[in-house]
Design a protein around this motif. Structure first.
Motif, short mmCIF file in Angstrom:
data_model
loop_
_atom_site.label_atom_id
_atom_site.label_comp_id
_atom_site.label_asym_id
_atom_site.label_seq_id
_atom_site.Cartn_x
_atom_site.Cartn_y
_atom_site.Cartn_z
N ASP A 71 31.85 -0.16 -11.45
CA ASP A 71 30.68 0.70 -11.64
C ASP A 71 29.71 0.16 -12.68
O ASP A 71 28.56 0.61 -12.74
CB ASP A 71 31.10 2.11 -12.05
N ASN A 72 30.15 -0.80 -13.48
CA ASN A 72 29.30 -1.33 -14.55
C ASN A 72 28.55 -2.59 -14.15
O ASN A 72 27.81 -3.15 -14.98
CB ASN A 72 30.14 -1.63 -15.79
N VAL A 73 28.74 -3.06 -12.93
CA VAL A 73 28.10 -4.31 -12.51
C VAL A 73 27.23 -4.06 -11.28
O VAL A 73 27.35 -3.04 -10.60
CB VAL A 73 29.14 -5.41 -12.19
N LYS A 74 26.34 -5.01 -11.02
CA LYS A 74 25.57 -5.03 -9.77
C LYS A 74 26.25 -5.99 -8.82
O LYS A 74 26.34 -7.19 -9.07
CB LYS A 74 24.13 -5.49 -10.04
N ILE A 75 26.79 -5.45 -7.73
CA ILE A 75 27.45 -6.29 -6.74
C ILE A 75 26.40 -7.05 -5.93
O ILE A 75 25.48 -6.45 -5.38
CB ILE A 75 28.33 -5.45 -5.80
N LYS A 76 26.55 -8.36 -5.86
CA LYS A 76 25.63 -9.20 -5.10
C LYS A 76 26.31 -9.69 -3.82
O LYS A 76 27.52 -9.49 -3.62
CB LYS A 76 25.19 -10.38 -5.96
N ALA A 77 25.56 -10.32 -2.96
CA ALA A 77 26.19 -11.01 -1.83
C ALA A 77 27.17 -12.02 -2.38
O ALA A 77 26.89 -12.69 -3.39
CB ALA A 77 25.13 -11.71 -0.98
N PRO A 78 28.37 -12.15 -1.79
CA PRO A 78 29.35 -13.10 -2.33
C PRO A 78 28.84 -14.53 -2.39
O PRO A 78 29.19 -15.29 -3.29
CB PRO A 78 30.55 -12.95 -1.41
N ILE A 79 28.01 -14.92 -1.43
CA ILE A 79 27.35 -16.24 -1.46
C ILE A 79 25.85 -15.98 -1.30
O ILE A 79 25.31 -16.01 -0.19
CB ILE A 79 27.87 -17.17 -0.35
N PRO A 80 25.14 -15.71 -2.39
CA PRO A 80 23.72 -15.36 -2.27
C PRO A 80 22.86 -16.48 -1.66
O PRO A 80 21.93 -16.20 -0.90
CB PRO A 80 23.31 -15.07 -3.71
N TYR A 81 23.19 -17.72 -2.01
CA TYR A 81 22.41 -18.86 -1.52
C TYR A 81 23.34 -19.83 -0.79
O TYR A 81 23.87 -20.77 -1.40
CB TYR A 81 21.70 -19.57 -2.67
N PRO A 82 23.57 -19.61 0.49
CA PRO A 82 24.41 -20.55 1.25
C PRO A 82 23.84 -21.97 1.18
O PRO A 82 22.62 -22.17 1.11
CB PRO A 82 24.35 -20.00 2.68
#
Length: 299
Positions: A71-82
């Motif tokens: 809850d304390n983090v911003k979840i990003k795409a696991p690989i934002p820049y393929p």
């Protein structure tokens, strides 16, 4: 194991999910005297299967890591820049192949060979990020929940029986598509590659947690209305076939992302078609992986 990319205090990091908390990879690497990967692709490239087994054991049993609440983090795409374009399959579920009407590319028949295309992603958006588009560009934006394979080991001319050796894990991708651009251009690249059109996540689940053959329930809801509901066992071309066929004469590389196709129930399949509108909430879910939720913002 579930691998995550996240922002915390304006810094992007990667980690492993333990319950409702994150163990930062940086802390694991320091404890194990390993090289600290800067991003998910570097982790996939640097950490062998044996090393990952040791990492998993430590994550499960060591109690004094400093854990970050999800809850304390911003979840990003696991690989934002393929590193390369996302590899995709079109029409890889029978009922979806039958429901397609207006793309004017490959008809409504069941494919005898895989239909491949790529999707430019820079960056992939993550859970709870907004899918943004303008009506000046497209008026027919659609959703497509898909199981995505993350390649873990380089390979060319891979045999079907060896396919699993080359997989790192799996995630969810929403292959957002501008249907009017697909029809207009008579190919799929531009209509699939607009900015924010590749929500991904929330995690990569390691292949050890998803046994072969991969048979997972896959669903998509719009504003709480269930639209897509199938199982990956219904793929026309299954995962070993896809990896073997794609790798014929073409090297698959660590960190490559392969989207395996979407089941029936996309907006294009309704009469009249059900396009995405400002404020819509899209929830994509795949068994054992989680939920990927995004809202639509028309700009």
């Amino acid at each position: 194991m579930k691998f995550i990319t996240y922002d915390f205090k304006e810094k992007e990091s990667i980690g492993i999910v333990r319950g409702d908390k994150i163990v930062p990879i940086e802390d694991i690497a320091t404890y194990m005297s390993l090289e600290n990967p800067k991003n998910m692709v570097e982790l996939i490239e640097q950490y062998s299967e044996d090393m990952l087994d040791k990492v998993e054991n430590i994550v499960k049993n060591k109690e004094d890591f400093k854990l970050l609440p999800l809850d304390n983090v911003k979840i990003k795409a696991p690989i934002p820049y393929p590193k390369r374009n996302v590899l995709c399959l079109g029409k890889n579920y029978v009922e979806h192949a039958r429901e397609i009407k207006i793309t004017r590319i490959a008809g409504t028949g069941i494919p005898e060979e895989p239909i491949y295309f790529t999707k430019m992603v820079a960056p992939a958006i993550g859970n709870e990020d907004e899918i943004k588009f303008s009506y000046e560009v497209t008026k027919q934006v659609d959703y497509e929940v898909e199981l995505a394979i993350i390649i873990g080991k380089d390979g060319i001319n891979i045999k079907k029986e060896d396919a699993e050796e080359h997989i790192f894990g799996y995630t969810i991708v929403n292959d957002v598509s501008a249907r009017d651009l697909q029809g207009k251009h008579k190919q799929w690249f531009k209509g699939k590659s607009l900015d924010t059109f590749c929500p991904m996540g929330p995690y990569i689940v390691h292949k050890k947690d998803i046994p072969f053959p991969v048979e997972l329930n896959i669903k998509c809801s719009i504003n709480g209305e269930l639209r897509q509901n199938s199982n990956t066992k219904n793929l026309i071309f299954d995962i070993p076939y896809i990896i073997s066929d794609l790798s014929k004469g073409m090297t698959l590389k660590s960190g490559d992302i392969i989207c395996t196709g979407t089941p029936s129930g996309v907006g294009l399949g309704f009469e009249p078609i059900k396009v995405l509108k400002n404020g819509d909430t899209i929830e994509c879910s795949i068994e054992k992986i989680g939920k990927l939720v995004n809202k639509v913002k028309v700009i």
